[in-house]
Design an enzyme around this catalytic site. Structure first.
Site, PDB file in Angstrom:
ATOM      1  N   LYS A 170       4.144  18.243  15.257  1.00  0.00           N
ATOM      2  CA  LYS A 170       5.018  19.372  15.620  1.00  0.00           C
ATOM      3  C   LYS A 170       5.573  19.929  14.317  1.00  0.00           C
ATOM      4  O   LYS A 170       6.551  19.426  13.774  1.00  0.00           O
ATOM      5  CB  LYS A 170       6.139  18.913  16.540  1.00  0.00           C
ATOM      6  CG  LYS A 170       6.647  19.994  17.512  1.00  0.00           C
ATOM      7  CD  LYS A 170       7.292  21.190  16.861  1.00  0.00           C
ATOM      8  CE  LYS A 170       8.734  20.934  16.483  1.00  0.00           C
ATOM      9  NZ  LYS A 170       9.378  22.179  15.909  1.00  0.00           N
ATOM     10  N   GLU A 245      12.875  10.788   6.817  1.00  0.00           N
ATOM     11  CA  GLU A 245      13.144  11.244   5.451  1.00  0.00           C
ATOM     12  C   GLU A 245      14.056  12.441   5.584  1.00  0.00           C
ATOM     13  O   GLU A 245      13.635  13.518   5.996  1.00  0.00           O
ATOM     14  CB  GLU A 245      11.823  11.594   4.747  1.00  0.00           C
ATOM     15  CG  GLU A 245      11.957  11.655   3.235  1.00  0.00           C
ATOM     16  CD  GLU A 245      12.338  13.033   2.751  1.00  0.00           C
ATOM     17  OE1 GLU A 245      13.562  13.240   2.512  1.00  0.00           O
ATOM     18  OE2 GLU A 245      11.469  13.897   2.625  1.00  0.00           O
ATOM     19  N   CYS A 279      14.496  18.298  -0.565  1.00  0.00           N
ATOM     20  CA  CYS A 279      15.471  17.262  -0.239  1.00  0.00           C
ATOM     21  C   CYS A 279      15.902  16.491  -1.478  1.00  0.00           C
ATOM     22  O   CYS A 279      16.969  15.891  -1.505  1.00  0.00           O
ATOM     23  CB  CYS A 279      14.887  16.309   0.805  1.00  0.00           C
ATOM     24  SG  CYS A 279      13.284  15.629   0.339  1.00  0.00           S
ATOM     25  N   GLU A 379      24.642  19.085   1.758  1.00  0.00           N
ATOM     26  CA  GLU A 379      23.366  19.616   1.300  1.00  0.00           C
ATOM     27  C   GLU A 379      23.285  21.112   1.571  1.00  0.00           C
ATOM     28  O   GLU A 379      23.323  21.561   2.715  1.00  0.00           O
ATOM     29  CB  GLU A 379      22.213  18.892   1.991  1.00  0.00           C
ATOM     30  CG  GLU A 379      20.858  19.266   1.422  1.00  0.00           C
ATOM     31  CD  GLU A 379      19.732  18.445   2.039  1.00  0.00           C
ATOM     32  OE1 GLU A 379      18.846  18.019   1.295  1.00  0.00           O
ATOM     33  OE2 GLU A 379      19.765  18.243   3.269  1.00  0.00           O
TER      34      GLU A 379
END
Length: 486
Positions: A170, A245, A279, A379
């Site tokens: 997906k 992750e 990331c 973030e």
């Protein structure tokens, strides 16, 4: 979508648009999957695992198919890269190199497929032998993000297939096109129908039904912390294995003995490459007092010269961010940082290069940042750098580790003993010394704390898609009545 070796629309016939981040205009239409489409894909993958040939192929045969796929990816790398640029806006030069390098994951795990060995441990029982083998899990759900769709899919799909599993993918609703294009190469590589399936759609409509489907035994996800937490909680109800992750707020620490000619461009690469949409971005720059002013001046001058523009133009340094929503989020964090008292010394605004209607943010640098500010703790996932001062090594460690994340860290020093100390002291799954953003198919990657669970890449990753089985073999022998005590 690609289900059981066939191309199909969603059962509902619904579709959704994908926008080009450079122009801001829709360029593709994707099927909008629902729960029934998810079920079709998972059932196809389950049949391919339970009744098909793939898990019963020799490990060497599976590996050979992955090596063929690697070759096809190399031959088609520029085409795949161009599709990714249209979908996520990254620089074509970066994506072209990334797609070529991505082929190595399939070649590496193709070679590793027949090298997963069991063992025969010594047993303290006469006439008994124990064997430990490793078996595939079954259907694995692979959920990928919009920043590097094909590369991060390779991190998951290559070890999953090498281990003998089947998969349902997906991709992000923002960047599905390149994954669908990859399926044409999967077919050419000779991977049987049903082994690899792709559904396209949104998280609530397709992603969560995939995560909670009873026939899915493993979920591998790259994305944000909130979505990762929801996936982990849902998977726990059925005791499914997960690899997560997630995000990061990585410190990039520069000591006064560092080579500044390397550390300044290394810092820029760590945060402004890919417009900060990684990331592992080194979004917190920690500078030792004695070099602070010189470093900030050199960093600002070099960043100011960056060219913002068309990602297909080789002269461009800063490309658009991937989505309108992300563009708005980044600008909101810039406003938050200013409101909290940080000083914006460069950038801080939306940009609009001539001829573009897309989602650009100027490369932005903040000083006077405290580590308790939101800009230093949350973030942003954009081209926004926070600079903090430190006095000595202990303070650098304290500031660097003072975050809920633990994905990566950078250290710049010419002192080998300091490099080793800092590598041990930093709470991160990856520590780079005198470099940043390096990854490889040969070495494990993953985080601690809120940055995730499990590891991708390297030999460790294939074990994430296998389960051990203990087999006991005993010599037949007469046994006296076990219910009579002697």
């Amino acid at each position: 979508m690609y289900i059981n070796g066939d191309w199909s629309d969603a059962d509902s016939g619904a579709r959704f648009a994908s926008a080009n981040p450079y122009t801001g205009q829709d360029w593709a239409q994707m099927p909008r999957a629902g729960a029934s489409d998810v079920d079709r894909a998972v059932q196809a993958a389950h049949r391919a695992f339970a009744e098909g040939d793939w898990p019963r192929w020799t490990a060497s045969a599976r590996g050979a198919a992955l090596v063929r796929l690697a070759g096809l990816i190399t031959e088609n790398s520029d085409k795949l890269a161009e599709i990714e640029v249209r979908d996520n806006g990254k620089l074509f030069a970066e994506m072209s190199n990334q797609c070529r390098y991505m082929a190595n994951w399939y070649a590496y795990y193709g070679g590793l497929a027949d090298k997963v060995e069991g063992s025969v441990p010594p047993i303290d029982k006469p006439g008994v032998v124990n064997m430990i083998t490793y078996e595939p899990l079954g259907v694995c759900a692979l959920i990928t993000p919009w920043n590097s769709p094909l590369l991060l899919l390779a991190w998951k799909m290559a070890p999953a297939l090498a281990a003998g599993n089947t998969v349902v993918i997906k991709p992000s609703e923002y960047t599905s096109a390149s994954t669908l294009e990859l399926m044409r190469l999967v077919e050419q590589a000779g991977i049987p129908a049903g082994v690899v399936n792709v559904i396209t759609g949104f998280g609530t409509e397709a992603g969560m039904p995939l995560v909670t489907h009873p026939l899915v035994r493993k979920i591998a996800f790259t994305g944000g912390e909130a979505a990762g937490r929801a996936i982990n909680e849902a998977a726990a109800r059925d005791f499914k294995k997960v690899t997560l992750e997630l995000g990061g707020k990585s410190p990039n620490i520069v000591f006064d003995d560092a080579d500044l000619d390397a550390a300044v461009p290394g810092t820029i690469s760590g945060i402004f490459a890919a417009s900060g949409q990684t990331c592992i971005a080194g979004s917190r720059l920690l500078l030792q007092d004695s070099i602070y002013d010189e470093f900030v001046d050199r960093l600002t001058d070099m960043t100011r010269a960056a060219v913002v523009g068309d990602p297909m133009d080789p002269a461009t340094n800063i490309s658009p961010v991937a989505t309108k929503a992300q563009h708005e989020k980044i600008l909101s964090y810039i406003d938050i940082a200013k409101a909290e008292g940080a000083t914006c010394i460069l950038g801080g605004n939306a940009a609009q290069p001539e001829g573009s209607g897309g989602y650009f943010v100027e490369p932005t640098i903040f000083t006077d940042v405290r580590n308790d500010m939101r800009i230093a703790q949350e973030e942003v996932f954009g081209p926004v750098l926070s600079i903090l001062r430190f006095h000595d090594e202990d303070e650098a460690v304290r500031i660097g580790n003072d975050t809920n994340y633990g994905l990566a860290a950078g250290v710049w020093t010419n002192d080998l003993t300091r490099a080793l100390r800092m590598s041990r002291r930093m709470q991160a799954g990856t520590v780079w010394v005198n470099t940043y953003r390096s990854t490889s198919y040969t070495t494990p990657f993953g985080g601690i704390k809120n940055s995730g669970l499990g590891r991708e890449n390297g030999m460790e990753a294939i074990k994430e898609y296998l389960q051990p089985k203990s087999i006991w073999l005993a010599e037949p022998q007469a046994v006296s009545n076990p219910f009579i005590r002697r």
